[in-house]
Design an enzyme around this catalytic site. Sequence first.
Site, PDB file in Angstrom:
ATOM      1  N   ASN A  23       0.827  -1.212   0.000  1.00 32.18           N
ATOM      2  CA  ASN A  23       0.000   0.000   0.000  1.00 32.18           C
ATOM      3  C   ASN A  23       0.861   1.262   0.000  1.00 32.18           C
ATOM      4  O   ASN A  23       0.773   2.106   0.896  1.00 32.18           O
ATOM      5  CB  ASN A  23      -0.948  -0.003   1.206  1.00 32.18           C
ATOM      6  CG  ASN A  23      -2.040  -1.035   1.068  1.00 32.18           C
ATOM      7  OD1 ASN A  23      -2.502  -1.319  -0.030  1.00 32.18           O
ATOM      8  ND2 ASN A  23      -2.466  -1.614   2.186  1.00 32.18           N
ATOM      9  N   HIS A 140       4.616   5.241   1.848  1.00 31.17           N
ATOM     10  CA  HIS A 140       3.481   4.422   2.259  1.00 31.17           C
ATOM     11  C   HIS A 140       2.251   5.302   2.446  1.00 31.17           C
ATOM     12  O   HIS A 140       2.334   6.435   2.924  1.00 31.17           O
ATOM     13  CB  HIS A 140       3.789   3.663   3.552  1.00 31.17           C
ATOM     14  CG  HIS A 140       2.927   2.471   3.751  1.00 31.17           C
ATOM     15  ND1 HIS A 140       1.700   2.534   4.380  1.00 31.17           N
ATOM     16  CD2 HIS A 140       3.093   1.173   3.376  1.00 31.17           C
ATOM     17  CE1 HIS A 140       1.158   1.320   4.399  1.00 31.17           C
ATOM     18  NE2 HIS A 140       1.989   0.480   3.805  1.00 31.17           N
ATOM     19  N   HIS A 141       1.092   4.734   2.063  1.00 29.08           N
ATOM     20  CA  HIS A 141      -0.140   5.516   2.128  1.00 29.08           C
ATOM     21  C   HIS A 141      -0.535   5.841   3.567  1.00 29.08           C
ATOM     22  O   HIS A 141      -1.310   6.772   3.811  1.00 29.08           O
ATOM     23  CB  HIS A 141      -1.272   4.748   1.447  1.00 29.08           C
ATOM     24  CG  HIS A 141      -2.145   5.630   0.603  1.00 29.08           C
ATOM     25  ND1 HIS A 141      -2.504   6.907   0.975  1.00 29.08           N
ATOM     26  CD2 HIS A 141      -2.737   5.423  -0.604  1.00 29.08           C
ATOM     27  CE1 HIS A 141      -3.280   7.439   0.041  1.00 29.08           C
ATOM     28  NE2 HIS A 141      -3.426   6.568  -0.926  1.00 29.08           N
ATOM     29  N   SER A 142      -0.051   5.075   4.528  1.00 30.39           N
ATOM     30  CA  SER A 142      -0.347   5.388   5.928  1.00 30.39           C
ATOM     31  C   SER A 142       0.405   6.631   6.384  1.00 30.39           C
ATOM     32  O   SER A 142      -0.018   7.324   7.303  1.00 30.39           O
ATOM     33  CB  SER A 142       0.022   4.213   6.832  1.00 30.39           C
ATOM     34  OG  SER A 142       1.414   3.933   6.741  1.00 30.39           O
ATOM     35  N   ILE A 418      -1.926   2.700  -6.125  1.00 32.45           N
ATOM     36  CA  ILE A 418      -2.085   1.387  -5.508  1.00 32.45           C
ATOM     37  C   ILE A 418      -2.924   0.479  -6.394  1.00 32.45           C
ATOM     38  O   ILE A 418      -3.937   0.895  -6.952  1.00 32.45           O
ATOM     39  CB  ILE A 418      -2.746   1.532  -4.117  1.00 32.45           C
ATOM     40  CG1 ILE A 418      -1.775   2.203  -3.153  1.00 32.45           C
ATOM     41  CG2 ILE A 418      -3.187   0.186  -3.574  1.00 32.45           C
ATOM     42  CD1 ILE A 418      -2.376   2.507  -1.798  1.00 32.45           C
TER      43      ILE A 418
END
Length: 540
Positions: A23, A140-142, A418
């Site tokens: 992700n 990272h998308h977080s 993604i």
Amino acid sequence: MSSTRLNPLDAAWIFTESRATPNHVGGLLQFKLPPNAPQDFMRQLMAEFRSHRKFTAPWNRKLKYAFNFNPVAEWVEDRHIDLEYHVRHAALPWPGGERELGELVGRLQSTPLDLSRPPWECTIIEGLEGGRFALFIKMHHSLIDGVSGVKLLQRSMAFTAKDSLDLPPFWASGKPSNKAHQHAQAHEALLPTFAHAVTGAFEEITMQAKTAPQLVAAFSKMAKSAMEGGDTMMVPFDAPQSVLNGRVREKRRFATQRFEMERLRAVAQAADCTLNDVVLAICGGALRRFLSERNALPHKPLTAGIPMSVRPKDDEGQGNAISFIISTLGTDIADPVKRLEAIRKSVGHAKEHVQSLPRQAMMQYTVLLMAPTILTLLTGIGGRMRPMFNITISNVPGPDKPLYFRGAELLATYPASIVTHGQAVNITCQSYAGYMNFGYTGCHSSVPGIQKLAVYTGEALRELEEAVLPKGKTRSNVVQLKAARKPAAKKAPAPVQPAATVADAPKTPARTKAAGAAKGAVTKAAAAASAEPRPKRQKK
């Protein structure tokens, strides 16, 4: 050491991470070497990057898992960052073209990030033809979404080559941690992306549903539209099954495409539609041909999930208004003009439907509409059920003036997004300095040969131009222009040359002599943006 607990959406990106579905998002930035650049320019850049040890948020954050009643991780500051891990070097066999570059980026995008470190990497890529080099930065998308990441990257650039020489690397030019800036960031208008639509949905889940009557009416209208069929609003889970919506594997492919904004605007003006409608129409035309060649085109039209800025009629302009609408892509229609008209009507129905709701009801509506997508993210059931829609297509604005980095002009920026179970292809485009740059990210196993999709997008645009732009005598399927629009339409060349398809490169010159050497260099980079095999270069 300060810490910040992850919000539910950011935590979901961590929980759903796997080898097959990493992700992270990325950005491919292509630059032209500065005039009179020394032969060891790339060596100097690499050495300078690895010597710069100052970090700002969010580039200095890493995950820490708490062993208590709250299982959600938190962000803490990493004071021992290994730049040799985060900053890497790669070289293509010279002269590297767009196909070789796309293959490299696909491999980089396939590899998950190390979540025990600050989750980002930067790869400096040299060996590109035409005096170019590139940076591929993934995060990272977080930690941060792609659009916000690009904004942070732009802070390490300037509008003049001279001013760009004194700016620090991007990891030292992030947002300051003062409360005033955080407050301003919290109220900054969100851009229309998939992540922002889901973020808005999560933020509104805890809100009391005081708008039940409006919600019931909205979904009743949607159900009625589904039963009536025909030229009405598209609804969730009415998408056909396709090769785009199965399970995915680890390997990724990445391709790019580039168009002059004036070409897209000319079509939009002539057809009396929006720029976004034209983007969807050429993507639909490309997907129709791509799937037809594989005998995999469904009889029903493919649908696209589109993050959009949709402000209700009763909204006076305060706050964010990001929703997620579904539109047909007209892949069942051979005629490009009729396909564009079907998309224009479909998008219009969806926007009108959402804008008719009061703001409070619109946000609740978005929550319910996005709930199935959120569920597939959390449970991993994507690819095993009927898709809510077939593909996500995002169109986000970028800077309209050229940027410079260490004296090098930024030629183009391509987003990499993604790919997950049930969504084997993602198309994200971003405008920059008079061009629209498309990034195609796909699962190599589910959708092989995604480079052709980029080429076919260029050919779909050319078909639309030939169909709707005035050329000599008026044709029956030409959209009549208003008197005020005729001067702008006459500027379009006839026939119009596609801007970025390698397939056409051997047949057409790079630019006319009047375009100038500088403009010709930029066009050459754009003309190679597809990943089809490059034609052999003629010796001078």
